[in-house]
Design a protein around this motif. Structure first.
Motif, PDB file in Angstrom:
ATOM      1  N   SER A 264       2.380  23.463 -99.819  1.00 21.24           N
ATOM      2  CA  SER A 264       2.585  24.260-101.033  1.00 21.24           C
ATOM      3  C   SER A 264       4.049  24.168-101.444  1.00 21.24           C
ATOM      4  O   SER A 264       4.945  24.257-100.595  1.00 21.24           O
ATOM      5  CB  SER A 264       2.213  25.731-100.783  1.00 21.24           C
ATOM      6  N   ILE A 265       4.294  23.963-102.735  1.00 22.31           N
ATOM      7  CA  ILE A 265       5.661  23.878-103.237  1.00 22.31           C
ATOM      8  C   ILE A 265       5.832  24.852-104.400  1.00 22.31           C
ATOM      9  O   ILE A 265       4.867  25.237-105.064  1.00 22.31           O
ATOM     10  CB  ILE A 265       6.036  22.461-103.690  1.00 22.31           C
ATOM     11  N   VAL A 266       7.063  25.259-104.630  1.00 24.85           N
ATOM     12  CA  VAL A 266       7.386  26.179-105.713  1.00 24.85           C
ATOM     13  C   VAL A 266       7.832  25.383-106.941  1.00 24.85           C
ATOM     14  O   VAL A 266       8.616  24.437-106.837  1.00 24.85           O
ATOM     15  CB  VAL A 266       8.504  27.156-105.283  1.00 24.85           C
ATOM     16  N   LEU A 267       7.310  25.774-108.096  1.00 29.90           N
ATOM     17  CA  LEU A 267       7.713  25.191-109.373  1.00 29.90           C
ATOM     18  C   LEU A 267       8.414  26.270-110.199  1.00 29.90           C
ATOM     19  O   LEU A 267       8.025  27.437-110.137  1.00 29.90           O
ATOM     20  CB  LEU A 267       6.489  24.666-110.136  1.00 29.90           C
ATOM     21  N   PRO A 268       9.462  25.915-110.978  1.00 31.24           N
ATOM     22  CA  PRO A 268      10.042  24.576-111.066  1.00 31.24           C
ATOM     23  C   PRO A 268      10.798  24.186-109.799  1.00 31.24           C
ATOM     24  O   PRO A 268      11.335  25.053-109.102  1.00 31.24           O
ATOM     25  CB  PRO A 268      10.993  24.700-112.265  1.00 31.24           C
ATOM     26  N   LYS A 269      10.798  22.906-109.494  1.00 29.65           N
ATOM     27  CA  LYS A 269      11.445  22.421-108.284  1.00 29.65           C
ATOM     28  C   LYS A 269      12.962  22.531-108.401  1.00 29.65           C
ATOM     29  O   LYS A 269      13.527  22.444-109.491  1.00 29.65           O
ATOM     30  CB  LYS A 269      11.048  20.958-108.040  1.00 29.65           C
ATOM     31  N   LYS A 276       8.732  13.109-104.333  1.00 28.17           N
ATOM     32  CA  LYS A 276       7.838  12.778-105.438  1.00 28.17           C
ATOM     33  C   LYS A 276       6.681  13.764-105.551  1.00 28.17           C
ATOM     34  O   LYS A 276       6.055  13.846-106.617  1.00 28.17           O
ATOM     35  CB  LYS A 276       7.293  11.362-105.251  1.00 28.17           C
ATOM     36  N   LEU A 277       6.395  14.498-104.473  1.00 28.90           N
ATOM     37  CA  LEU A 277       5.271  15.427-104.498  1.00 28.90           C
ATOM     38  C   LEU A 277       5.479  16.488-105.581  1.00 28.90           C
ATOM     39  O   LEU A 277       6.479  17.193-105.603  1.00 28.90           O
ATOM     40  CB  LEU A 277       5.122  16.114-103.131  1.00 28.90           C
ATOM     41  N   GLY A 278       4.524  16.578-106.495  1.00 26.35           N
ATOM     42  CA  GLY A 278       4.578  17.592-107.542  1.00 26.35           C
ATOM     43  C   GLY A 278       5.450  17.251-108.731  1.00 26.35           C
ATOM     44  O   GLY A 278       5.707  18.127-109.563  1.00 26.35           O
ATOM     45  N   SER A 279       5.886  15.994-108.852  1.00 26.64           N
ATOM     46  CA  SER A 279       6.773  15.631-109.965  1.00 26.64           C
ATOM     47  C   SER A 279       6.090  15.818-111.320  1.00 26.64           C
ATOM     48  O   SER A 279       6.662  16.393-112.256  1.00 26.64           O
ATOM     49  CB  SER A 279       7.240  14.177-109.815  1.00 26.64           C
ATOM     50  N   GLY A 284       5.053  19.388-116.283  1.00 33.51           N
ATOM     51  CA  GLY A 284       4.152  20.174-117.119  1.00 33.51           C
ATOM     52  C   GLY A 284       4.464  21.652-117.052  1.00 33.51           C
ATOM     53  O   GLY A 284       4.443  22.350-118.078  1.00 33.51           O
ATOM     54  N   PHE A 285       4.783  22.150-115.848  1.00 31.26           N
ATOM     55  CA  PHE A 285       5.081  23.573-115.721  1.00 31.26           C
ATOM     56  C   PHE A 285       6.388  23.921-116.425  1.00 31.26           C
ATOM     57  O   PHE A 285       6.497  24.995-117.038  1.00 31.26           O
ATOM     58  CB  PHE A 285       5.163  23.978-114.250  1.00 31.26           C
ATOM     59  N   LYS A 343      -2.585  23.852-122.724  1.00 32.40           N
ATOM     60  CA  LYS A 343      -1.854  22.702-123.271  1.00 32.40           C
ATOM     61  C   LYS A 343      -1.023  21.980-122.223  1.00 32.40           C
ATOM     62  O   LYS A 343      -0.991  20.735-122.189  1.00 32.40           O
ATOM     63  CB  LYS A 343      -0.955  23.172-124.422  1.00 32.40           C
ATOM     64  N   TYR A 344      -0.374  22.721-121.333  1.00 32.63           N
ATOM     65  CA  TYR A 344       0.623  22.111-120.447  1.00 32.63           C
ATOM     66  C   TYR A 344       0.218  22.037-118.967  1.00 32.63           C
ATOM     67  O   TYR A 344       0.719  21.165-118.246  1.00 32.63           O
ATOM     68  CB  TYR A 344       1.946  22.883-120.539  1.00 32.63           C
ATOM     69  N   LEU A 345      -0.646  22.930-118.497  1.00 30.35           N
ATOM     70  CA  LEU A 345      -0.966  22.959-117.071  1.00 30.35           C
ATOM     71  C   LEU A 345      -2.170  22.069-116.761  1.00 30.35           C
ATOM     72  O   LEU A 345      -2.997  21.817-117.637  1.00 30.35           O
ATOM     73  CB  LEU A 345      -1.224  24.396-116.620  1.00 30.35           C
ATOM     74  N   PRO A 346      -2.300  21.596-115.532  1.00 26.75           N
ATOM     75  CA  PRO A 346      -3.397  20.692-115.157  1.00 26.75           C
ATOM     76  C   PRO A 346      -4.757  21.303-115.470  1.00 26.75           C
ATOM     77  O   PRO A 346      -4.963  22.516-115.323  1.00 26.75           O
ATOM     78  CB  PRO A 346      -3.211  20.512-113.640  1.00 26.75           C
ATOM     79  N   ASN A 347      -5.688  20.462-115.909  1.00 20.88           N
ATOM     80  CA  ASN A 347      -6.997  20.969-116.334  1.00 20.88           C
ATOM     81  C   ASN A 347      -8.113  20.681-115.346  1.00 20.88           C
ATOM     82  O   ASN A 347      -9.268  20.961-115.617  1.00 20.88           O
ATOM     83  CB  ASN A 347      -7.369  20.378-117.712  1.00 20.88           C
TER      84      ASN A 347
END
Length: 380
Positions: A264-269, A276-279, A284-285, A343-347
């Motif tokens: 699990s990672i926190v966004l924004p990084k 590269k994980l979560g780039s 998008g976030f 619009k911006y988050l993964p669907n």
């Protein structure tokens, strides 16, 4: 004989009507819908949605575990509590299919047994999984490695009853151990290296299996899966994750350990995070965060915890902190958040968004994998 007048007949009719309504009401509130539960040998089994386990109800109540929530020390990061249990259940589904097994909260390890297991080993507690206190402080002390244990049972039908067909034991290991050199004194933190944590977990795993098999109702050949979890540090904004598992099919022997690639990672990084994980998710976030901040300036901040399995996003939990007090502002903002999220988050993964102030939750937006829109709950 005394005659009953018209008024008397009316009173009797009203009384009869009240009694009839009462009888109907009694039977309606006590009737169990045929699709709600199924009785099996004195217990009830709930019906479930596709992909979810049926669960056990006893004497009209959900069968809870007496040992749930017991920890060796104060939980270092509250994010781990729910994440540990929910992800353990997800891991269990890879071993025990929801269509073939019935889920039951742990019923074999008592609270006293779990408390003893999580304690330090000593002359009065030979079962303690944590090392003896060597009386030292600093990095030379023996830390508390094992923080908590969770048992999950998987049952199958046996005639009119249920029988234990398998178990999953989750073991949460500390990455840090907080301690005091003296009572009510300052709190110190001892880091536990990844290598030491993994080695110690493998060392005590057979002992855990051995103790589980000693419990009445657990046989020498009951399949037991043991899954190891690394707690997050106390200041982490993301929870920890499971990192290894093994299965015991007989005795205390364990088959080969398998790595679990969950993170699990926190966004924004952070700008210093070059992994590269979560780039893509981070990009998008960031757009989502900027969009809602530009539209509504009274936002204290937005963060997300993105969960990955084998390097692929599996879900996202978003928190948006506001300074709104007007109900109309909350309503309008929540509507806009749902539009921006689409619009911006993964669907293609489940997403949960919580809109809150520093003191209270204002709205919750949830979208499951196959949903086209968010289901929104606004709290007055």
């Amino acid at each position: 004989m005394r005659r009953i007048g018209f008024r008397g007949y009316m009173i009797i009719a009203v009384i009869i009507a009240i009694i009839a309504v009462g009888i109907l009401y009694f039977f309606n509130i006590n009737r169990v819908a045929p699709t709600a539960t199924k009785k099996t040998s004195g217990v009830q089994i709930t019906q479930s949605a596709s992909g979810q386990y049926q669960t056990v109800i006893k004497n009209g109540r959900y069968l809870v575990s007496a040992a749930r929530g017991i920890t060796a020390t104060a939980e270092p990061n509250n994010l781990d509590v729910k994440h540990f249990e929910s992800n353990l259940l997800g891991l269990a589904k890879t071993h025990f299919k929801t269509s073939q097994y019935i889920f039951q909260e742990g019923q074999y390890l008592s609270s006293d047994k779990v408390t003893n297991l999580l304690d330090r080993k000593s002359s009065s507690n030979a079962d303690g999984l944590n090392p003896e206190n060597n009386g030292k402080t600093g990095d030379s002390r023996n830390p508390i490695y094992v923080q908590t244990l969770t048992e999950q049972d998987f049952m199958t039908k046996d005639g009119n009853g249920l029988k234990l067909a398998g178990m999953v034991i989750g073991v949460a290991m500390n990455t840090q151990d907080e301690y005091q050199k003296e009572k009510y004194g300052a709190t110190y933190t001892q880091d536990i290296s990844e290598a030491d944590r993994i080695a110690y977990g493998k060392k005590i795993a057979p002992r855990i299996i051995q103790q589980v098999r000693k419990q009445s109702g657990v046989s020498e050949k009951t399949p037991i899966v043991i899954a190891m979890y690394a707690n997050a540090s106390s200041d982490s904004l993301a929870p920890g994750s499971f990192y290894a598992e093994a299965t015991s099919n007989e005795g205390s022997n364990l088959e080969t350990w398998s790595d679990i690639d969950n993170k699990s990672i926190v966004l924004p990084k952070e700008s210093t995070d070059t992994s590269k994980l979560g780039s893509d998710e981070n990009s998008g976030f960031s757009n989502f965060k900027n969009d809602i901040a530009n539209f509504f300036p009274n936002i204290a901040g937005s963060t997300a915890v993105a969960n990955f399995k084998n390097g692929t996003l599996s879900g996202m939990n978003v928190t948006v902190t506001t300074q709104f007090y007007s109900q109309t502002e909350i309503d309008s903002f929540t509507t806009y958040v749902g539009q921006a999220a689409l619009k911006y988050l993964p669907n293609n993964v489940p997403i949960r968004i919580v809109v809150q102030t520093a003191n209270e939750t204002q709205a919750i937006l949830i979208r499951n994998v196959n949903d086209k829109t968010f289901t929104t709950t606004i709290l007055d």
